[in-house]
Design a protein around this motif. Structure first.
Motif, PDB file in Angstrom:
ATOM      1  N   ILE A  70       0.839  -1.198   0.000  1.00 58.46           N
ATOM      2  CA  ILE A  70       0.000   0.000   0.000  1.00 58.46           C
ATOM      3  C   ILE A  70       0.877   1.251   0.000  1.00 58.46           C
ATOM      4  CG2 ILE A  70      -1.607   1.358   1.407  1.00 58.46           C
ATOM      5  CD1 ILE A  70      -2.896  -1.332   2.215  1.00 58.46           C
ATOM      6  N   ALA A  71       1.913   1.251   0.827  1.00 60.29           N
ATOM      7  CA  ALA A  71       2.831   2.396   0.861  1.00 60.29           C
ATOM      8  C   ALA A  71       3.527   2.571  -0.487  1.00 60.29           C
ATOM      9  CB  ALA A  71       3.865   2.197   1.966  1.00 60.29           C
ATOM     10  N   PHE A  72       3.916   1.475  -1.128  1.00 59.59           N
ATOM     11  CA  PHE A  72       4.557   1.521  -2.443  1.00 59.59           C
ATOM     12  C   PHE A  72       3.600   2.111  -3.486  1.00 59.59           C
ATOM     13  CE2 PHE A  72       5.140  -0.508  -6.602  1.00 59.59           C
ATOM     14  CZ  PHE A  72       6.457  -0.169  -6.878  1.00 59.59           C
ATOM     15  N   THR A  73       2.344   1.702  -3.447  1.00 66.08           N
ATOM     16  CA  THR A  73       1.365   2.201  -4.404  1.00 66.08           C
ATOM     17  C   THR A  73       1.127   3.690  -4.211  1.00 66.08           C
ATOM     18  OG1 THR A  73       0.286   0.036  -4.361  1.00 66.08           O
ATOM     19  CG2 THR A  73      -0.954   1.853  -5.343  1.00 66.08           C
ATOM     20  N   ALA A  74       1.005   4.116  -2.946  1.00 63.97           N
ATOM     21  CA  ALA A  74       0.741   5.527  -2.654  1.00 63.97           C
ATOM     22  C   ALA A  74       1.908   6.418  -3.051  1.00 63.97           C
ATOM     23  CB  ALA A  74       0.444   5.701  -1.164  1.00 63.97           C
ATOM     24  N   ARG A  75       3.101   5.857  -3.140  1.00 66.10           N
ATOM     25  CA  ARG A  75       4.291   6.662  -3.451  1.00 66.10           C
ATOM     26  C   ARG A  75       4.764   6.427  -4.890  1.00 66.10           C
ATOM     27  NH1 ARG A  75       7.076   4.396  -0.163  1.00 66.10           N
ATOM     28  NH2 ARG A  75       8.204   2.989  -1.544  1.00 66.10           N
ATOM     29  N   SER A  76       5.180   5.228  -5.197  1.00 72.01           N
ATOM     30  CA  SER A  76       5.831   4.952  -6.484  1.00 72.01           C
ATOM     31  C   SER A  76       4.842   4.846  -7.644  1.00 72.01           C
ATOM     32  CB  SER A  76       6.658   3.665  -6.383  1.00 72.01           C
ATOM     33  OG  SER A  76       7.662   3.803  -5.395  1.00 72.01           O
ATOM     34  N   VAL A  77       3.721   4.165  -7.432  1.00 69.40           N
ATOM     35  CA  VAL A  77       2.728   4.044  -8.503  1.00 69.40           C
ATOM     36  C   VAL A  77       2.131   5.411  -8.805  1.00 69.40           C
ATOM     37  CG1 VAL A  77       0.524   3.004  -9.167  1.00 69.40           C
ATOM     38  CG2 VAL A  77       2.246   1.636  -7.975  1.00 69.40           C
ATOM     39  N   LEU A  78       1.953   6.227  -7.775  1.00 73.90           N
ATOM     40  CA  LEU A  78       1.486   7.600  -7.960  1.00 73.90           C
ATOM     41  C   LEU A  78       2.403   8.363  -8.913  1.00 73.90           C
ATOM     42  CD1 LEU A  78       0.475   9.997  -5.060  1.00 73.90           C
ATOM     43  CD2 LEU A  78       2.040  10.741  -6.817  1.00 73.90           C
ATOM     44  N   ARG A  79       3.705   8.303  -8.664  1.00 74.85           N
ATOM     45  CA  ARG A  79       4.667   9.037  -9.490  1.00 74.85           C
ATOM     46  C   ARG A  79       4.709   8.492 -10.911  1.00 74.85           C
ATOM     47  NH1 ARG A  79       9.600  10.548  -5.285  1.00 74.85           N
ATOM     48  NH2 ARG A  79       8.219  11.243  -3.615  1.00 74.85           N
ATOM     49  N   LEU A  80       4.555   7.181 -11.043  1.00 72.99           N
ATOM     50  CA  LEU A  80       4.503   6.585 -12.376  1.00 72.99           C
ATOM     51  C   LEU A  80       3.293   7.100 -13.142  1.00 72.99           C
ATOM     52  CD1 LEU A  80       5.439   4.509 -14.502  1.00 72.99           C
ATOM     53  CD2 LEU A  80       4.031   2.812 -13.308  1.00 72.99           C
ATOM     54  N   GLY A  81       2.145   7.177 -12.468  1.00 74.02           N
ATOM     55  CA  GLY A  81       0.935   7.676 -13.108  1.00 74.02           C
ATOM     56  C   GLY A  81       1.084   9.103 -13.586  1.00 74.02           C
TER      57      GLY A  81
END
Length: 346
Positions: A70-81
Motif C-alpha cells: 500500500i505504501a509503495f502504491t501511494a508513493r511509487s505508482v502515484l509518481r509513475l501515473g
C-alpha cells in the motif's frame, strides 16, 4: 561465480521484494476496479469512490502483509501515473487554442497559486498546505495534489493534508460539474465559450468531460482541450515548487535533505510530452498510456485513502476549508473575467 549464478543472486532480492509488495498492490488495484465500476454504473466520480473505499479499508495499512504494498502504491505508482500523463500532451494542443487563451490559462494558474499563498497566511495555514491546495485547484485536481505532495517536505500532517485536498477538490469538481453548465447558460455563453470556461475552472479531468459534454459535443471537446493544457502545466509547477524548497536549504522537519532539482517522474512527464509533440508516440499508444495513467492514479489514491485515518482529516479546521473554497471561487472569477475580455463569442 558463473553468470547464471550472478543472475540468480540478483533475482532473489527482487523476488522477495515483489512478494512483499504484491498483497498491498493487489488490494489497491482491486479498490480502483471497484471505484471504476461504481463510477461507470452510478455516475459517481471514480477518484472520490477510490478515496472513500480506501478510507473504509484504513486498517489494511497497519503493520501486516498489505502495508508495504500500500505504501509503495501511494508513493511509487502515484509518481509513475503522473509521469505517463505526459503522453497526452503535445505542442499542437497549445497552438489550437490561440495565444490569448493560453495566456489566460497561464495567468490563472500563477495567480491562483499566489492568491492561495497570500490567503493562507491570513487564515494561518502553512505554505506547504497552501501550495498543495492552490496547485490542485489551479492545475488538475487530485492528480496535481498527488504530484505536488510527492515533492513537498514531509511531516506528520502531510498525508492528512493530501487526503483533505484530494477529497476537497473532488467534491468541489463534482459541484462545479453540475453548477457551471447552468451558470454558462444563464450568462448566454455559446458552446465554445462555455467549454472554455469549464475547462479553465473545473479541477478534475473526468468532471470537465462530464460538464462539457452535458452541454454539447463542441463544448465537451473545447473543455477537454483547455483542461489538457492546464494538465501540461503540472511539470513546470512541480519543478518550481521543488526549486523553492531546495532554495530553503531544507528545514527542521525535513531533516535538511534537499529534493532533486527535477524529480524523475517530472522528467518522465516532460520526455513523453516531447516525444508525443514530435509524433513519435502513435495515437493508439498515447491513448493506452493515458488510460494506464488514470488507473495508476486511481490505485494510488485508493492507497492514500488506506494510509490515512479519517479522524485526522477532520482536524484540518474551518480555515483549510475556507482556503480551498476561496481558491476555487477565485479561479472561476478570474476565468470568467478573462474569457469575457477575450470575447470568445457570445
Amino acid at each position: 561465480m558463473a553468470p547464471t549464478d550472478r543472475i540468480t543472486a540478483l533475482g532473489a532480492p527482487m523476488a522477495t521484494r515483489a512478494r512483499a509488495l504484491a498483497p498491498g498492490l493487489m488490494v489497491s488495484v482491486l479498490v480502483a476496479l471497484a471505484a471504476q465500476f461504481v463510477a461507470e454504473h452510478y455516475g459517481a466520480p471514480a477518484m472520490l469512490m477510490a478515496l472513500l473505499f480506501g478510507i473504509a479499508l484504513n486498517f489494511l495499512s497497519e503493520p501486516g502483509p498489505t502495508s508495504e504494498g500500500i505504501a509503495f502504491t501511494a508513493r511509487s505508482v502515484l509518481r509513475l501515473g503522473v509521469a505517463i500523463l505526459g503522453a497526452r500532451i503535445s505542442w499542437e494542443l497549445f497552438l489550437s487554442l490561440g495565444w490569448g487563451m493560453i495566456g489566460l490559462l497561464v495567468a490563472g494558474t500563477a495567480l491562483t497559486i499566489l492568491f492561495g499563498m497570500a490567503l493562507a497566511r491570513f487564515l494561518k495555514q502553512g505554505p506547504r498546505f497552501a501550495l498543495l491546495t492552490a496547485g490542485a485547484v489551479a492545475i488538475c485536481g487530485a492528480s496535481a495534489a498527488m504530484a505536488i505532495a510527492a515533492v513537498l517536505p514531509k511531516d506528520d500532517k502531510s498525508e492528512r493534508n493530501l487526503l483533505f485536498t484530494v477529497l476537497g477538490v473532488t467534491l468541489l469538481s463534482t459541484i462545479a460539474m453540475i453548477v457551471y453548465p447552468i451558470l454558462t447558460n444563464a450568462l448566454g455563453f455559446d458552446d465554445r465559450t462555455a467549454g472554455a470556461f469549464i475547462g479553465a475552472t473545473v479541477h478534475d479531468v473526468a468532471q470537465v468531460v462530464g460538464a462539457g459534454f452535458s452541454i454539447s459535443e463542441m463544448a465537451g471537446e473545447t473543455s477537454t482541450l483547455v483542461k489538457l493544457i492546464r494538465v501540461s502545466f503540472l511539470a513546470p509547477v512541480v519543478v518550481l515548487i521543488t526549486l523553492f524548497w531546495r532554495s530553503e536549504g531544507g528545514s527542521a522537519d525535513t531533516g535538511g535533505n534537499r529534493p532533486p532539482i527535477v524529480p524523475p517522474f517530472v522528467l518522465g512527464f516532460l520526455a513523453l510530452a516531447v516525444l508525443n509533440s514530435l509524433g513519435f508516440i502513435p495515437v493508439a499508444l498515447a491513448d493506452l498510456l493515458g488510460k494506464a495513467a488514470s488507473w495508476a492514479l486511481l490505485a494510488a489514491i485508493a492507497a492514500v485513502g488506506m494510509k490515512t485515518d479519517l479522524r485526522n482529516v477532520v482536524q484540518v479546521g474551518g480555515g483549510a476549508i475556507a482556503l480551498i473554497v476561496a481558491e476555487t471561487l477565485f479561479l472561476a472569477a478570474l476565468a470568467l473575467a478573462g474569457i469575457t475580455l477575450l470575447d470568445l463569442g457570445r
